[in-house]
Each structure stands twice: as C-alpha cells, then as structure tokens.
Scaffold this motif. Structure first.
Motif, short mmCIF file in Angstrom:
data_model
loop_
_atom_site.label_atom_id
_atom_site.label_comp_id
_atom_site.label_asym_id
_atom_site.label_seq_id
_atom_site.Cartn_x
_atom_site.Cartn_y
_atom_site.Cartn_z
N THR A 226 0.90 -1.18 0.01
CA THR A 226 0.13 0.02 -0.05
C THR A 226 0.91 1.41 0.08
O THR A 226 2.11 1.09 0.23
CB THR A 226 -0.95 0.00 1.17
N GLY A 237 -5.73 8.12 4.86
CA GLY A 237 -5.69 6.91 4.67
C GLY A 237 -4.60 6.22 3.67
O GLY A 237 -3.64 7.11 3.28
N ARG A 238 -4.55 4.87 3.53
CA ARG A 238 -3.72 4.30 2.31
C ARG A 238 -4.37 3.85 1.20
O ARG A 238 -5.72 3.50 1.34
CB ARG A 238 -2.75 3.33 3.04
N GLN A 239 -3.64 3.66 0.20
CA GLN A 239 -4.28 2.98 -1.03
C GLN A 239 -3.57 1.79 -1.52
O GLN A 239 -2.43 1.76 -1.17
CB GLN A 239 -4.59 4.07 -2.11
N GLU A 240 -4.10 0.96 -2.15
CA GLU A 240 -3.50 -0.15 -2.69
C GLU A 240 -2.31 0.15 -3.72
O GLU A 240 -2.63 1.20 -4.42
CB GLU A 240 -4.48 -1.28 -3.24
N MET B 101 -1.07 4.25 9.12
CA MET B 101 -1.56 3.03 8.85
C MET B 101 -3.16 2.85 8.67
O MET B 101 -3.72 1.69 7.98
CB MET B 101 -1.24 1.78 9.62
N SER B 102 -3.77 3.86 9.11
CA SER B 102 -5.28 4.07 9.27
C SER B 102 -6.05 2.68 9.44
O SER B 102 -6.83 2.37 8.47
CB SER B 102 -5.76 4.98 7.91
N ARG B 104 -5.20 -0.37 9.27
CA ARG B 104 -4.98 -1.50 8.50
C ARG B 104 -4.40 -2.77 9.17
O ARG B 104 -3.33 -3.00 9.11
CB ARG B 104 -4.34 -1.20 7.32
N TRP B 105 -5.06 -3.18 10.11
CA TRP B 105 -4.73 -4.21 10.89
C TRP B 105 -3.89 -5.30 10.47
O TRP B 105 -2.96 -5.90 10.95
CB TRP B 105 -5.84 -4.89 12.00
N GLN B 107 -2.30 -5.44 7.46
CA GLN B 107 -1.04 -5.32 7.25
C GLN B 107 -0.17 -4.88 8.21
O GLN B 107 1.16 -5.35 8.50
CB GLN B 107 -1.07 -3.79 6.33
#
Lengths: 264, 208
Positions: A226, A237-240, B101-102, B104-105, B107
C-alpha cells in the motif's frame, strides 16, 4: 512554458505545486524531505550541457534546448510512487526519451542507457558526505528507455523545473520507483552492458536494477502493498499500490517471461 | 554550590517536570493547528513523537550517571521522566496506527512480525509499557528486589528504540547514529570500572 496534452496523462488530481516542490528526495542537497527546497538554490542550471555518448552515431555535448526544445514539450500527468511507500501525481513537461535517443542515433549493439547526475560538491552540499558513491548513477534497459511513457522532463505545472525537482533536465519513468528517475542529468551513455546504479551498488538486496513498482515484492524492510498519497490529509488513509504503478497495460509486455521476484 | 543546587531541586515540584516534558507535544499540536507541518503532516507528527520519546528515555537514563559523576540529584524526577517518555512512545505508536496505517490491522500485524525495524520498535514499546505500569510505589513494594531487575529493561529498550529509528531509514544517517552512540555511552556509565565520585562526605550528609 506549455506542453501538448497527452493521452498518457492520468485524470487523477495532481498534487499542489507546493507539495511537489517541498517534499523531495534529492540527497545531493541533504537527506531531509525539505532539504532540497532549502538548499538547491545553489545549483546553477544555466549554462548546462548533457554529454550524449557511447554507442551512438552522433556523440557530443548538447544543451537542454537541443534535447528538449520548448516547442516539442508535452504535458504528462503521471503518478509517482516512491520506494518509501508514498505517492504523488505530478504534471510534468517533457519530451519522450526515445526522441532524444533517436536524434543521437542508437547503434545496433546498444542494450542499455546509463545516466549520471552532476557531480559538484560546491553546488550540491549533500555530496560533501559520502553517504552515496557520487555521482548518482541510474540506468534503463534500451526497450524501457525507448518506451513512450519514458520522458526527459524540463518542467512541471507549466513552469521550468524547480532546482529541487532535478533542474534543468531529469528522467521520469512512471512505472518504476522514484529513485530510478535520475535528476539534473549531465550524461547519457548507450552501452552494451547493464550499468551500475547507485542504490543497487549501495544495497543490492534492497534495490534492484529494475525497481519496477510491485505490490507483491516487498522492500526487505517494509511492505510495498500500500501507499500513502501525499496531500490526502491526516485521515487520508492508504491506497493499494498498483502493479507497475498502474501502467501495467502499457509496460507489462517489456517483462514477459521474467521472474519479477528475482529481477526486482 | 552543589548543595545549594540540590537543595533548590528539592523544592521543584514533580508536576513542573511534567509540564516541561509536555512542551514538545504542545509545540507539535501548535504547529499542526498553524499549518506549519506543511506537505506531509503525518510523517512529521509520527517522527517528532518518536524522536521525543527517545530523547526522554535518554534523559531518564542520564539521571544515575549525573548523580554519580556530578552528584546533581534528579532522582526525584526520574519516574516522571520515564512516564513522559512512555507517553510520547504511546502517542508515536498511536499516530502510526491511526494516521499512517489508518487501522489496516492485517498489514500492521503482518509487518510487525516480519519487519525488523517494527519488531525492534514494538519490543521496545512493550518493555516501556511494562516499566510504566510498574512505576508506582505499590509495584515497587510488591516486586521487591525484582523491581530493580525488571526496570533494567530500560537499557535494552533504549538500544532497540535507536535501532528502530536507524533501520527505518534508507541510509546510515549521522543524527540517529549519534543518538545510538549517546545511548551506549549512558549505558556504559553503569558498567563497573567507569569513573564515579565516591559517596558524599559524612559532614554533608549529616546536614540533612
């Protein structure tokens, strides 16, 4: 400065000029993200000459205007994915590298293109510490270099390239991690052997020659699955991360049959 | 002179140390509200909190060498310094979970068990957590001599925190290397054979 619109441009929203010019990895001016914006003023970008040599018919020293005449500029709005897992969208102005190589006349034996950044610790204070074996060197396979997505950029956002972004002329290869897109180029050499590149020399287990954006092949010390889009805000947030940074349709064919885990 | 300093220090309330220790956090919040964090506020928040946690850990680890080498006595403030360090470490971790990381558990968990720099950081944090929850008087009484042994975890935690910083970077950068060297020096002061002043003379201690 202006450029013809290009079908290769993404319709994603470009980052602001402020973002693009104040968040740079350009270790010639320091390792901090704001060091280039702060210290790149000392770089003299005119006059500037680029030595084109090696396996070409017309070797010689060229000015920026010879390689990338203003009239030939195109606007290419590209995603940029850094190996550090952040990304931006940048409206470059530039010319296809292929047009430059074709003018120089690529000889049949040529298989790779090697690039070098200026070496001058007086103008580039970061070069006074030996963190990298200066000058910065990068390279492409000839077919990558000739691909129509690969450009030499001389501007962004309709302006001449700011020093911190690699003035006066830099490479942009949008499907590879940002460090492949060498800045402030002084030499372009056609060779028959794969050239040594700075990051690969420094840490071969972490940085390969290809450095294609690949969410399935992690950097040994962090994930590449990501990315964080700069400018998205605290809760952006993050993106793929996309294979080949989303340019797979155009470039996947270059690597057909290759094991991308080994050729990272 | 030294006695006057130590006497003066006895009058400094512990909450004043807390107040001073939270100045970097206040400055960070201020910079955030004023828009001074500019292009990548997440990175700035995360890194500033992490760096401050390490500096506070170094301050905590400096208390004993300072006493031994100069007899300046900051022992009364050591618990507060340690807890301030833990506060920054917790905020640093929270900023990674929430902003970077918002949540994203999957990851995060995958990375924490796989990436050395995250392993170093997380182990250091767990050590600091153990120290923070046992930093009260009740724990000191209950754990007895084991309390001292447990709180030696501050030493490996400091080394791991510095490695966490170094391992996250692309190059060997001079500032975190300097910090690691400083931490090793602070820890080396505890080895037998390092210079220290003897206990204060009887006359001075009788004055208490």
């Amino acid at each position: 400065l202006g450029g013809k619109a290009s079908a290769y441009s993404t319709d994603e929203k470009p980052n602001s000029f402020e973002d693009i010019t104040n968040y740079n990895n350009f270790y010639e001016f320091g390792t901090g993200k704001t060091d280039p914006a702060e210290y790149a003023g000392s770089l003299k970008t005119a006059p500037w000459s680029i030595k084109v040599g090696g396996l070409v018919d017309k070797p010689g020293s060229y000015g920026v205007e010879d390689l990338a005449p203003d009239a030939a500029l195109e606007e290419r709005i590209y995603r940029l994915r850094c190996v550090e897992a952040w990304s931006m969208v940048i409206p470059w102005l530039g010319v296809p590298l292929a047009s430059v190589l074709n003018k120089a006349g690529v000889q049949p034996g040529a298989k790779y293109v090697a690039f070098q950044t200026l070496l001058d610790p007086k103008q580039m204070p970061g070069q006074r510490s030996a963190i990298i074996d200066w000058p910065y060197r990068e390279g492409l396979r000839l077919d990558e270099a000739m691909h129509s997505l690969t450009i030499l950029a001389t501007g962004l956002y309709g302006k001449a390239l700011p020093n911190q972004n690699g003035a006066p002329i830099r490479l942009v290869v949008p499907w590879k991690y940002g460090f492949k897109s060498v800045k402030s180029i002084v030499s372009i050499t056609l060779t028959d052997k794969q050239p040594a590149t700075s990051w690969q020399e420094l840490q071969p287990s972490e940085y390969g020659f290809y450095a294609n954006v690949n969410p399935q092949v992690d950097h040994p010390r962090w994930s590449q699955a990501t990315e964080r889009r700069i400018g998205a805000g605290l809760f952006g947030g993050r993106q793929e991360t996309l294979m080949f940074n989303g340019y797979g349709e155009q470039v996947a064919g270059l690597y057909a049959g290759m094991d991308l885990r080994r050729n990272y | 002179m030294l006695q006057a300093l130590n006497r003066g220090l006895r009058h400094v309330p512990v909450w004043a140390v807390w107040l001073a220790g939270l100045i970097p956090l206040a400055l960070l919040v201020w910079d955030g509200m004023q828009g001074h964090l500019r292009v990548d506020p997440i990175r700035d928040i995360e890194h500033r909190l992490g760096r401050t946690a390490i500096y506070m850990l170094m301050a905590t680890l400096a208390v004993t060498p300072l006493l031994r080498l100069t007899r300046v006595n900051l022992m009364r403030f050591r618990q507060a310094l340690g807890l301030i360090c833990f506060t920054y470490a917790a905020c640093h971790l929270a900023s990674w979970v929430v902003f970077d990381m918002s949540f994203r558990w999957a990851q995060m968990l995958g990375d924490v068990v796989k990436r050395p720099y995250l392993i170093f950081g997380m182990v250091a944090f767990c050590m600091l957590l153990a120290l923070a929850v046992t930093s009260n008087r009740a724990s000191i009484r209950r754990l007895g001599p084991n309390w001292r042994r447990l709180h030696r975890l501050a030493y490996p935690a400091a080394i791991l925190a510095a490695l966490h910083w170094l391992w996250a970077l692309k190059l060997w950068e001079s500032w975190p290397l300097t910090i690691l060297a400083a931490i090793l020096l602070l820890l080396a002061q505890r080895l037998p054979g390092f210079p220290r002043l003897g206990p204060p003379k009887a006359t001075t201690s009788l004055r208490h």
